[in-house]
Design an enzyme around this catalytic site. Structure first.
Site, PDB file in Angstrom:
ATOM      1  N   ARG A 124     -17.929 -13.297  -0.631  1.00 35.24           N
ATOM      2  CA  ARG A 124     -16.904 -11.720  -0.858  1.00 35.24           C
ATOM      3  C   ARG A 124     -15.726 -12.468   0.068  1.00 35.24           C
ATOM      4  NH1 ARG A 124     -18.744 -13.114  -4.743  1.00 35.24           N
ATOM      5  NH2 ARG A 124     -17.921 -12.030  -7.040  1.00 35.24           N
TER       6      ARG A 124
ATOM      7  N   GLU B 178      -7.605 -12.409  -4.472  1.00 33.82           N
ATOM      8  CA  GLU B 178      -6.234 -13.670  -5.125  1.00 33.82           C
ATOM      9  C   GLU B 178      -6.169 -13.711  -6.152  1.00 33.82           C
ATOM     10  OE1 GLU B 178     -10.938 -14.629  -5.802  1.00 33.82           O
ATOM     11  OE2 GLU B 178     -10.982 -14.830  -3.315  1.00 33.82           O
TER      12      GLU B 178
ATOM     13  N   HIS C 271     -11.830 -20.235  -5.352  1.00 37.24           N
ATOM     14  CA  HIS C 271     -13.037 -19.385  -5.837  1.00 37.24           C
ATOM     15  C   HIS C 271     -13.632 -19.661  -6.978  1.00 37.24           C
ATOM     16  CE1 HIS C 271     -14.952 -14.818  -5.922  1.00 37.24           C
ATOM     17  NE2 HIS C 271     -15.691 -16.218  -6.175  1.00 37.24           N
TER      18      HIS C 271
END
Length: 320
Positions: free
Chosen positions: A231, A260, A279
């Site tokens: 993360r 993000e 991601h």
């Protein structure tokens, strides 16, 4: 008497829906893919398969029928854990679904950085032939895997095929396959100076927030690569940028970020010693089938017998 209701909010192939209906033969199965379609069912579904950030939390909290949420992600930090814990709702994660695709991404980043592939891809755009800066190899190097769960173990397995020395960091020091040495999280700073690659596969919790900052990057070798697929908030991003620009570490492969999408003004975009992926390390053609067949339906057989769920049951105290 109303039928018990199961709400599914992710697209599923008809074959998977049939397996779910077969298991929950006398239940009402709702397959709703938009907010307009699912919102009326949040108030009375007993099981929800797939958590959406756009769920109306008030409806969830008011739903006295809700007993179990199966998430579509390994991490559960985006869920309102405090509120759900008060209602004793089971949460099961998608942990384990990602071990193949994420371990592949880890080694794609690791090898790309080591063999300078990211530079060659940029050079290809300008038809530049330059092989002067290539000298490293991954074989026989030391890899530190920070978080030895399913993803970490699969990464360790691949690392052994490269003859790498594998160091694992996790809460338990119980011996495990493919890991040569195990340390606990409070020994992190002892591990970092001996690693050629530092790979973060941790979930985000109160304990892991900003676990990596200036002090940790200063502990690493100047020749080390840092890879984060856990993360983004585990890393203090400005400290990482400083470490990359000052030469404290050699490079980084990053799939996750504090914010993000990564903001266009971030210096990370322009650093030549960084590989960025959006991601996507866990994305795979088999994602849905693994969540349903390897986690949800196996747990469902126990749920329907009023037994403890054996797979991926989230511990509210730990946050994962």
């Amino acid at each position: 008497m109303n039928s018990r209701k199961l709400l599914i909010t992710h697209p599923l192939h008809s074959s998977l829906l049939e397996k779910i209906q077969s298991t929950f033969s006398d239940w009402k199965i709702i397959h709703a893919l938009t907010k307009d379609d699912w919102k009326e069912h949040l108030i009375d579904s007993e099981i929800i398969v797939g958590w959406k950030s756009s769920f109306d939390l008030e409806s969830i909290i008011q739903n006295d029928q809700l007993k179990w949420i199966q998430t579509w992600s390994a991490g559960v930090n985006s869920l309102p854990l405090d509120q759900l814990s008060k209602k004793n709702i089971y949460i099961t994660s998608a942990n384990g679904v990602h071990s193949y695709p994420i371990s592949e991404t880890i080694f794609a980043l690791l090898l790309g950085l080591t063999r300078n592939i990211h530079t060659y891809v940029r050079n290809q755009q300008t038809k530049k032939w330059d092989g002067t800066d290539i000298k490293l190899e991954a074989h026989k190097k030391t890899i530190g895997i920070i978080g030895v769960g399913a993803i970490g173990l699969e990464t360790a397995k691949i690392a052994k095929a490269f003859g790498m020395h594998v160091i694992g960091v996790r809460n338990s020091r119980k011996a495990t396959d493919y890991v040569d040495e195990l340390y606990t999280s409070d020994q992190l700073n002892e591990v970092l100076p001996i690693c050629d690659y530092v790979v973060v596969t941790l979930p985000l919790t109160d304990d892991t927030y900003h676990l990596f900052q200036k002090e940790q990057f200063q502990q690493m070798k100047k020749s080390a690569f840092f890879i984060n697929i856990g993360r983004g908030e585990i890393v203090k991003e400005n400290d990482l940028i400083d470490a990359l620009t000052s030469g404290e570490i050699l490079g980084a492969g990053l799939d996750v970020f504090e914010t993000e999408p990564l903001h266009q003004s971030s210096p990370l975009w322009d650093l030549e010693n960084v590989i960025i992926t959006p991601h996507t390390s866990g994305s795979t053609e088999h994602y849905s089938s693994r969540v349903i067949e390897e986690i949800f339906l196996l747990n469902a057989n126990h749920y329907l017998k009023e037994e403890t769920l054996p797979l991926n049951l989230v511990d509210y105290q730990k946050g994962y």
